[in-house]
Design an enzyme around this catalytic site. Structure first.
Site, PDB file in Angstrom:
ATOM      1  N   SER A 188       9.140   5.082  13.031  1.00 26.83           N
ATOM      2  CA  SER A 188       8.553   4.251  13.757  1.00 26.83           C
ATOM      3  C   SER A 188       9.603   3.419  14.637  1.00 26.83           C
ATOM      4  CB  SER A 188       7.538   3.387  13.277  1.00 26.83           C
ATOM      5  OG  SER A 188       7.200   2.164  14.192  1.00 26.83           O
TER       6      SER A 188
ATOM      7  N   TYR B 195       6.038  -3.067   6.581  1.00 28.58           N
ATOM      8  CA  TYR B 195       6.060  -1.913   7.512  1.00 28.58           C
ATOM      9  C   TYR B 195       7.469  -1.678   7.993  1.00 28.58           C
ATOM     10  CZ  TYR B 195       4.248   1.383  10.880  1.00 28.58           C
ATOM     11  OH  TYR B 195       4.286   2.531  11.837  1.00 28.58           O
TER      12      TYR B 195
HETATM   13  P1  NAD Z   1      -3.855   7.449  10.644  1.00 31.03           P
HETATM   14  O1  NAD Z   1      -4.347   6.189   9.928  1.00 31.03           O
HETATM   15  O2  NAD Z   1      -4.611   8.175  11.736  1.00 31.03           O
HETATM   16  O3  NAD Z   1      -3.281   8.717   9.588  1.00 31.03           O
HETATM   17  C1  NAD Z   1      -2.698   8.440   8.332  1.00 31.03           C
HETATM   18  C2  NAD Z   1      -2.926   9.429   7.564  1.00 31.03           C
HETATM   19  O4  NAD Z   1      -2.172   9.023   6.199  1.00 31.03           O
HETATM   20  C3  NAD Z   1      -4.291   9.905   6.905  1.00 31.03           C
HETATM   21  O5  NAD Z   1      -4.446  11.011   6.947  1.00 31.03           O
HETATM   22  C4  NAD Z   1      -4.264   9.160   5.597  1.00 31.03           C
HETATM   23  O6  NAD Z   1      -5.491   9.728   4.826  1.00 31.03           O
HETATM   24  C5  NAD Z   1      -3.056   9.310   5.172  1.00 31.03           C
HETATM   25  N1  NAD Z   1      -2.738   8.553   4.136  1.00 31.03           N
HETATM   26  C6  NAD Z   1      -2.661   7.182   3.758  1.00 31.03           C
HETATM   27  N2  NAD Z   1      -2.588   6.813   2.693  1.00 31.03           N
HETATM   28  C7  NAD Z   1      -2.398   8.034   1.867  1.00 31.03           C
HETATM   29  C8  NAD Z   1      -2.258   8.193   0.712  1.00 31.03           C
HETATM   30  N3  NAD Z   1      -1.855   7.288  -0.387  1.00 31.03           N
HETATM   31  N4  NAD Z   1      -1.789   9.406   0.160  1.00 31.03           N
HETATM   32  C9  NAD Z   1      -2.049  10.565   1.007  1.00 31.03           C
HETATM   33  N5  NAD Z   1      -2.540  10.283   2.333  1.00 31.03           N
HETATM   34  C10 NAD Z   1      -2.603   8.894   2.808  1.00 31.03           C
HETATM   35  O7  NAD Z   1      -2.225   6.834  11.163  1.00 31.03           O
HETATM   36  P2  NAD Z   1      -1.264   7.359  12.323  1.00 31.03           P
HETATM   37  O8  NAD Z   1      -1.279   6.425  13.437  1.00 31.03           O
HETATM   38  O9  NAD Z   1      -1.478   8.753  12.812  1.00 31.03           O
HETATM   39  O10 NAD Z   1       0.169   7.379  11.542  1.00 31.03           O
HETATM   40  C11 NAD Z   1       0.640   8.506  10.969  1.00 31.03           C
HETATM   41  C12 NAD Z   1       2.246   7.812  10.812  1.00 31.03           C
HETATM   42  O11 NAD Z   1       2.961   7.834  12.173  1.00 31.03           O
HETATM   43  C13 NAD Z   1       2.457   6.790   9.823  1.00 31.03           C
HETATM   44  O12 NAD Z   1       3.480   6.983   9.032  1.00 31.03           O
HETATM   45  C14 NAD Z   1       2.658   5.706  10.817  1.00 31.03           C
HETATM   46  O13 NAD Z   1       3.505   4.589  10.332  1.00 31.03           O
HETATM   47  C15 NAD Z   1       3.482   6.376  12.004  1.00 31.03           C
HETATM   48  N6  NAD Z   1       3.448   5.759  13.129  1.00 31.03           N
HETATM   49  C16 NAD Z   1       2.245   5.440  13.967  1.00 31.03           C
HETATM   50  C17 NAD Z   1       2.251   5.113  15.290  1.00 31.03           C
HETATM   51  C18 NAD Z   1       1.301   4.612  15.934  1.00 31.03           C
HETATM   52  O14 NAD Z   1       1.149   3.906  16.807  1.00 31.03           O
HETATM   53  N7  NAD Z   1       0.069   5.096  15.647  1.00 31.03           N
HETATM   54  C19 NAD Z   1       3.814   4.429  15.711  1.00 31.03           C
HETATM   55  C20 NAD Z   1       4.713   4.836  15.080  1.00 31.03           C
HETATM   56  C21 NAD Z   1       4.696   5.362  13.908  1.00 31.03           C
END
Ligand code: NAD
Length: 270
Positions: free
Chosen positions: A152, A165
């Site tokens: 991120s 985070y």
């Molecule tokens: P999201 O909530 O849509 O998806 C998260 C996924 O992680 C889901 O499939 C969930 O089931 C899985 N997950 C959570 N806990 C788990 C566990 N204990 N075991 C197995 N699976 C688990 O989130 P997203 O926004 O798509 O985020 C995905 C990644 O991208 C994350 O690492 C997040 O930090 C990173 N990210 C997101 C953003 C954003 O703005 N959305 C920005 C930068 C980085």
């Protein structure tokens, strides 16, 4: 006519890759899975969503690829090991590992629940150590592997109220560098992708929480809180992250390793 001798590469590149993506039943992970499937690659899905099996089956049908779904909780190293073993048994190898599973919690340090700190460090950081360790032997043996960690902008800079985070994502960027060094002689590369805000269920929840906490409208939270640090005031497209991950998995990217690649609309340029 004399046949040209083709120089054997030490970084063998298969046409069809097997890609394990943690957290691929939602958001960015699901977008990555579809983008890799569209290119004909096999996908090992993972995530906690109840419809994980049908998501994997639908993608297999739509893109005519092979998929597998694992409900492994990435907080548990033994469940990660079982997922990798099952994947290697079904597909013969795991060529690309994308560590995407992640959760978020926003609270000032004095109110930050201890158990939530542990969960964020466990899912957003330690899980990537365990998955990397689990796929390492297989990648080393075939002298090819790609590890892509979805970090991120918060892997490079901080924001208040995100202690766990920011710590986890900075740690992930550090872990990626070590994997890059250790993998260098085995054809294994490791890189972090550092996106700004992406509109996913994780962010939708944050918008609602912050609107409540600050007494602001959801629109104001997006414009005045979330997108404020980005020079380009737009959400990052999942497709852009997927395109970068696909490039990192290609043979042209074999010299890109240990990098933290930003897609953040200029957030960390400031
Ligand atoms: P999201 O909530 O849509 O998806 C998260 C996924 O992680 C889901 O499939 C969930 O089931 C899985 N997950 C959570 N806990 C788990 C566990 N204990 N075991 C197995 N699976 C688990 O989130 P997203 O926004 O798509 O985020 C995905 C990644 O991208 C994350 O690492 C997040 O930090 C990173 N990210 C997101 C953003 C954003 O703005 N959305 C920005 C930068 C980085």
């Amino acid at each position: 006519m004399k046949k040209n001798k083709v120089k054997k590469s030490t970084n063998t590149h298969k046409k069809i890759l097997t890609v394990l993506i943690t957290g691929s039943t939602s958001g960015i992970g699901l977008g990555l899975a579809k983008a890799f499937a569209k290119e004909g690659h096999n996908i090992i899905f993972n995530g906690l969503e109840k419809d994980g099996s049908s998501i994997a089956a639908d993608v297999a049908k739509e893109f005519k690829v092979k998929t597998l779904y694992s409900s492994a909780n990435v907080l548990k190293a033994d469940e990660i090991d079982a997922m990798v073993t099952e994947g290697e048994k079904k597909f013969g190898s795991i060529d690309v590992l994308i560590n995407d599973a992640g959760i978020q919690h926003v609270a000032p340090i004095e109110d930050f629940p201890n158990a939530t700190w542990d969960a964020i460090i466990g899912i957003n950081l330690s899980a990537s150590f365990h998955t990397s360790k689990a796929v390492w032997q297989g990648m080393k043996k075939q002298k090819f592997g790609r590890i892509i960690n979805i970090a991120s902008a918060h892997g490079l800079v901080a924001s208040e109220f995100k202690s766990a985070y920011v710590a986890a994502k900075h740690g992930l960027v550090g872990l990626t560098k070590v994997l890059a060094l250790e993998g260098a002689t085995f054809g294994i590369t490791a890189n972090s992708i550092c996106p700004g805000y992406v509109k996913t269920p994780l962010v939708d929840k944050q918008i609602a929480d912050q609107a409540k906490a600050h007494g602001l409208s959801k629109e104001k939270v997006v414009s005045d809180v979330m997108l404020a640090p980005q020079a380009i005031k737009e959400f990052v497209d999942i497709e852009a992250i997927a395109a970068l991950a696909l490039f990192l998995s290609s043979s042209n990217a074999k010299m890109i390793t240990g990098a933290a690649l930003s897609i953040d609309g200029g957030w960390t340029a400031q």
